[in-house]
Design an enzyme around this catalytic site. Structure first.
Site, mmCIF file in Angstrom:
data_model
loop_
_atom_site.group_PDB
_atom_site.id
_atom_site.type_symbol
_atom_site.label_atom_id
_atom_site.label_comp_id
_atom_site.label_asym_id
_atom_site.label_seq_id
_atom_site.Cartn_x
_atom_site.Cartn_y
_atom_site.Cartn_z
ATOM 1 N N CYS A 1 0.833 -1.207 0.000
ATOM 2 C CA CYS A 1 0.000 0.000 0.000
ATOM 3 C C CYS A 1 0.872 1.264 0.000
ATOM 4 C CB CYS A 1 -0.976 -0.039 1.169
ATOM 5 S SG CYS A 1 -2.468 0.932 0.855
ATOM 6 N N HIS B 1 -3.861 -5.241 0.145
ATOM 7 C CA HIS B 1 -3.471 -5.791 1.444
ATOM 8 C C HIS B 1 -3.492 -7.313 1.432
ATOM 9 C CE1 HIS B 1 -3.302 -2.043 3.821
ATOM 10 N NE2 HIS B 1 -4.155 -1.610 2.905
ATOM 11 N N GLU C 1 -2.450 -9.259 3.642
ATOM 12 C CA GLU C 1 -2.755 -9.769 4.988
ATOM 13 C C GLU C 1 -4.247 -9.775 5.270
ATOM 14 O OE1 GLU C 1 -3.193 -5.468 5.483
ATOM 15 O OE2 GLU C 1 -1.814 -6.727 4.351
#
EC number: 6.3.5.5
Length: 384
Positions: free
Chosen positions: A272, A355, A357
């Site tokens: 990001c 993202h 994660e």
């Protein structure tokens, strides 16, 4: 019982929406960039994500708060948003994991919120005219006065917000992902070589750290202003550039640090904000999106391979500038064809605009952490 009181949302161009809030100990006017998130779930992760610092978040899903708040599903140790907008906030939440309601959580942290407005209309307005500053107020409902107050606040473009969210101290991290984060136990854990990873904290989400720890990394988190010599003193096997808020082009110290890191050929993984800073260090450029990408169902990919990804950003890397830099595009956002990922043509540097994660969102891109491990392992073996 909490007392319902009138509230108003005002945008910097004068548009306004009347709604409701609940009485809080501290009634005030909150001003920030008004953005929208299209996720149906994950409100707790969203409001604690440091990337949302200085933003008032409108949830497009018509009701949020149904499962309350717990102590596990947080992405930082404080609420990051400036304010919250919803069609309806559930006042009677229910979940076996719940520890308090969303309303109590917001109120105890003095985070202003407004509900009872047409969030569909607001979202369409922001899509048409772009994200802009706005305010939520229960203290003063005069929209003309509030518009003047909004105009005193600078826009997101040109703002360096990293000092507000980065850690002040270096710290190690060893907490792993929760046992039920995966539905399968078939997870490769690299224990043969414990890789040392330095995470440069531009506003890192906790699940990024958990994913690295689960894969056996020795993690040290450092402030965004950490000098290059201090980073290299750890003799890292890899550098992770985290997510974060604000305009990446304003983070001059971060760009300079990464530019200097490129001379050492240490593997770098950017997420990001980290993706944008890495590409700026590689001489690409960034620009502000009209209304950003914020949601958990954004398709990204290349060459007929698609990942459904969690995204949260208002800036992107400029495509034409990449052609003049030593990187290749590895992923596009398939909604608007903006760059969603890049990789260096010769060196072990790669990054994504989304993202991997998740938290919230799908796990399609979690393999990127494995890729980072493999790149670091190969690089370490070459050196040894």
């Amino acid at each position: 019982m909490m007392k319902r009181i009138p509230a108003i949302l005002v945008l910097e161009d004068g548009a306004y929406y009347k709604g409701w809030s609940f009485q809080q100990d501290k009634q005030e006017i909150t001003i920030g960039e008004v953005v929208f998130n299209t996720g149906m779930t994950g409100y707790q992760e969203i409001i604690t994500d440091p990337s949302y610092f200085h933003q008032i978040v409108a949830f497009t899903y018509p009701e949020i708060g149904n499962t309350g708040i717990n102590n596990q599903d947080i992405e930082s140790h404080s609420i990051s948003i400036k304010g919250l907008i919803a069609k309806n906030i559930c006042k009677i939440s229910s979940s076996w994991r719940e520890q308090q309601s969303l309303v109590k959580y917001l109120s105890s942290n003095n985070i202003p919120f407004i509900f009872g407005i047409d969030t569909r209309s607001l979202t369409q307005y922001l899509r048409q005219f772009g994200t802009m500053n706005g305010c939520i107020s229960t203290d003063n409902l005069n929209h003309s006065y509030l518009k003047q107050k909004i105009c005193e606040i600078p826009s997101m473009q040109g703002l360096d917000l990293i000092p507000h969210v980065t850690t002040r101290n270096v710290y190690p991290w060893d907490e792993k992902s929760f046992p039920n984060w995966y539905l399968t136990d078939n997870i490769r854990v690299h224990r043969v070589i414990q890789l040392k990873v330095i995470v440069i904290d531009f506003g890192v989400k906790l699940n990024i750290l958990r994913r690295l720890a689960t894969l056996g990394c020795q993690i040290t988190v450092v402030p965004a202003h950490t000098p290059l010599k201090d980073i290299l003193a750890y003799q890292p096997d890899g550098i992770l550039l985290s997510n974060g808020p604000g305009d990446p082009s304003a983070v001059h110290y971060g760009i300079q640090t990464v530019t200097n890191l490129l001379d050492y050929n240490v593997p770098i993984f950017g997420i990001c904000m980290g993706h944008q800073i890495l590409n700026l260090a590689l001489k690409a450029k960034t620009f502000k999106l009209k209304f950003g990408h914020r949601g958990i169902n954004h398709p990204s990919g290349l060459n007929q391979q698609v990942e459904i990804t969690s995204q949260n950003h208002g800036f992107a890397v400029e495509l034409t500038s990449v052609f003049e830099s030593p990187v290749r595009v590895t992923h596009f956002n398939l909604n608007d064809t903006t760059i969603a990922g890049t990789g260096h043509n010769q060196s072990p540097y790669f990054s994504v605009q989304y993202h991997p994660e998740s938290s919230p969102g799908p796990h399609d891109a979690d393999y990127l952490f494995e890729s980072f491990i493999e790149i670091m392992t190969k690089s370490k073996n070459k050196v040894s």
